[in-house]
Write an enzyme that holds these catalytic residues in place. Structure first.
Site, PDB file in Angstrom:
ATOM      1  CG  ASP A  69      52.919  86.339  26.476  1.00  0.00           C
ATOM      2  OD1 ASP A  69      52.674  86.190  27.570  1.00  0.00           O
ATOM      3  OD2 ASP A  69      52.705  85.676  25.492  1.00  0.00           O
ATOM      4  CG  ASN A 244      45.962  77.141  45.358  1.00  0.00           C
ATOM      5  OD1 ASN A 244      45.343  77.964  46.057  1.00  0.00           O
ATOM      6  ND2 ASN A 244      46.759  77.079  44.401  1.00  0.00           N
ATOM      7  CG  LEU A 286      32.780  74.646  54.250  1.00  0.00           C
ATOM      8  CD1 LEU A 286      32.148  74.674  55.491  1.00  0.00           C
ATOM      9  CD2 LEU A 286      33.293  73.153  54.231  1.00  0.00           C
ATOM     10  CB  ALA A 288      27.390  70.533  47.891  1.00  0.00           C
ATOM     11  CB  CYS A 296      45.105  77.690  41.022  1.00  0.00           C
ATOM     12  SG  CYS A 296      45.903  79.109  40.350  1.00  0.00           S
TER      13      CYS A 296
END
Length: 466
Positions: A69, A244, A286, A288, A296
């Site tokens: 990194d 996605n 599903l 809400a 992402c």
């Protein structure tokens, strides 16, 4: 029962009994990774969320892994045994496999002995909305001038536009690396369950132009409990974006249904449960609420829309999905205003800050939109979250953070459930009601029982609930 079925049953029993990963349990029962197992030297570029999980899991599978990194402080933390992000099980995995893991900031050091290079770097959007691939090209540049006799393949795990594989192949050839194969191996990580979804995935997608690269990447995943799908590189690149986008569509769809439920008196929880019982649809995504967030769904949905626009196709469905999601946290503010009249000088408690429970990730979190709008309305923000790392930026520099939900709600004119932390179900809501100036709660995740909350003395507002 066949021997194979008996072995799998024994492995799953050990997983349930000990909490071991599937791979670790398999090894303990089998006594070894298997005669055909061939450990590889894997270099992972990018020690962020995806890179760390990828590196740790490959080490768990028995490979020798070096993570590189560009941030020295992150590498120093990892070398000291500290984990810079929160992900359940990741710290244990890094510690258990420390003999097979090393960390560096030196690209040449990472590449020198590698047989496979995994690209796990960020690809953020540019001003035009296209993916910024500069970090990808930097990885390829780092291969130049280094002895790469052992290097068999470069594997792309970063999310990239369809067609990137062709460009990378050309760049490798131009760099004198025609002997290095190329494959796409997109990630489908679920934060909070990342280790599990790597080791026991729904599928491993591998895009490759040649059998050698496809076979190498498939072999790297030996010990992973999930089916492998090999396809063309462009197909694999599209699978990631399309997956996605479809999940984001389900979330925005149920949030639109929730809005209609609020207007008609239906209960979205009952509606969604019955919808999810249909085997063609399924219950997942599903729920809400305040909309999707994280690293992402927002980025990939916009990237797919931009990619489609660049081909001359206006992706109208995806545009609507994105618009619904952007409006959802703003609708919550309006519903609060409908109850309180004005938010100016009102004390509002935000219960949860991260974009979902089980992570410390604040990227694209709906809480940031909610808090920003509350500040703009003149409200005084008090918040609680067990893991969030919001950084030194607005709106969080103007918010007061508390050690417990009840402390955050003390003196509040309203409380908003922002993240579905299970700890909120254990709150002493009677004490919270007495601590609040006005016992109003907006449950932005439909986490709490409306009847119990009203019986406790709260004015309860849910999403899509009558």
């Amino acid at each position: 029962m066949t021997a194979d079925k008996a072995r799998k049953k024994a492995i799953r029993a050990r997983v349930a009994a000990t909490g071991d990963s599937y791979t670790r349990a398999r090894r303990k029962i089998a006594g070894s990774p298997g005669r055909d197992f061939q450990p590889r030297r894997v270099a992972v570029f990018g020690a962020g969320y995806i890179g760390l999980v990828t590196g740790a899991c490959f080490a768990e599978l028995g490979h020798q892994v070096i993570l590189r990194d560009v941030q020295p402080e992150k590498i120093r933390m990892l070398q000291a045994g500290e984990v810079p992000i929160f992900e359940p099980g990741l710290g244990d995995l890094l510690a258990a496999n420390k003999d097979r893991l090393s960390f560096t900031v030196d690209a040449a050091d990472a590449v020198r002995d590698a047989e496979v290079v995994y690209v796990c770097v960020d690809t953020p959007p540019t001003a035009s909305g296209d993916a910024d691939l500069s970090r990808v090209w930097a990885v390829i540049d780092s291969l130049k001038g280094v002895s790469t006799d052992r290097l068999a393949a470069l594997v792309m795990k970063s999310t990239v536009p369809v067609g990137t594989g062709e460009r990378v192949r050309a760049a490798l050839d131009d760099a004198g690396l025609a002997h290095v194969g190329y494959a796409a191996n997109p990630e489908f990580t679920s934060e909070g369950r990342a280790v599990r979804t790597f080791l026991r995935p729904d599928r491993v997608v591998i895009g490759a132009a040649d059998e050698e690269s496809a076979g190498l990447v498939t072999a790297l995943h030996g010990g992973v409990d999930g089916p492998v799908e090999v396809m063309r590189i462009a197909d694999a690149e599209m699978v990631k974006l399309a997956s996605n986008a479809l999940l984001a569509t389900k979330i925005s769809f149920i949030n639109e249904i929730a809005t209609v439920c609020e207007a008609t008196g239906a209960d979205v929880e009952a509606v969604a449960k019955a919808i999810g019982m249909d085997s063609r649809l399924g219950p997942h995504f599903l729920r809400a609420g305040l909309g999707y967030g994280g690293s992402c769904f927002p980025k990939d949905s916009r990237a797919l829309r931009v990619m489609a626009s660049n081909t001359g196709h206006p992706f109208q469905l995806l545009s609507a999905v994105i618009e619904v999601n952007e409006l959802q946290p703003r609708r919550a503010i309006q519903r609060l205003k409908n109850e309180l009249g004005t938010l100016k000088r009102r004390r509002i408690a935000l219960l949860g800050m991260t974009f979902k429970a089980g992570t410390d990730d604040m990227r694209e979190a709906p809480s940031t939109v909610v808090a920003s709008r509350l500040l703009a309305e003149g409200a005084d923000i008090h918040c609680w979250d067990p893991l969030a790392r919001p950084g030194e930026a607005e709106p969080w520099t103007s918010a007061t953070r508390h050690a417990s939900p009840v402390q955050a709600m003390t003196g509040a004119d309203a409380a908003m459930v922002i993240t579905e932390w299970p700890q909120l179900r254990q709150v002493d809501w009677t004490a919270a009601r007495h601590a609040m100036r006005n016992p109003l709660i907006f449950d932005g995740r439909n986490l709490l029982d409306p009847k119990k909350m009203r019986a406790t003395g709260f004015t309860y507002i849910g999403v899509g609930r009558p």
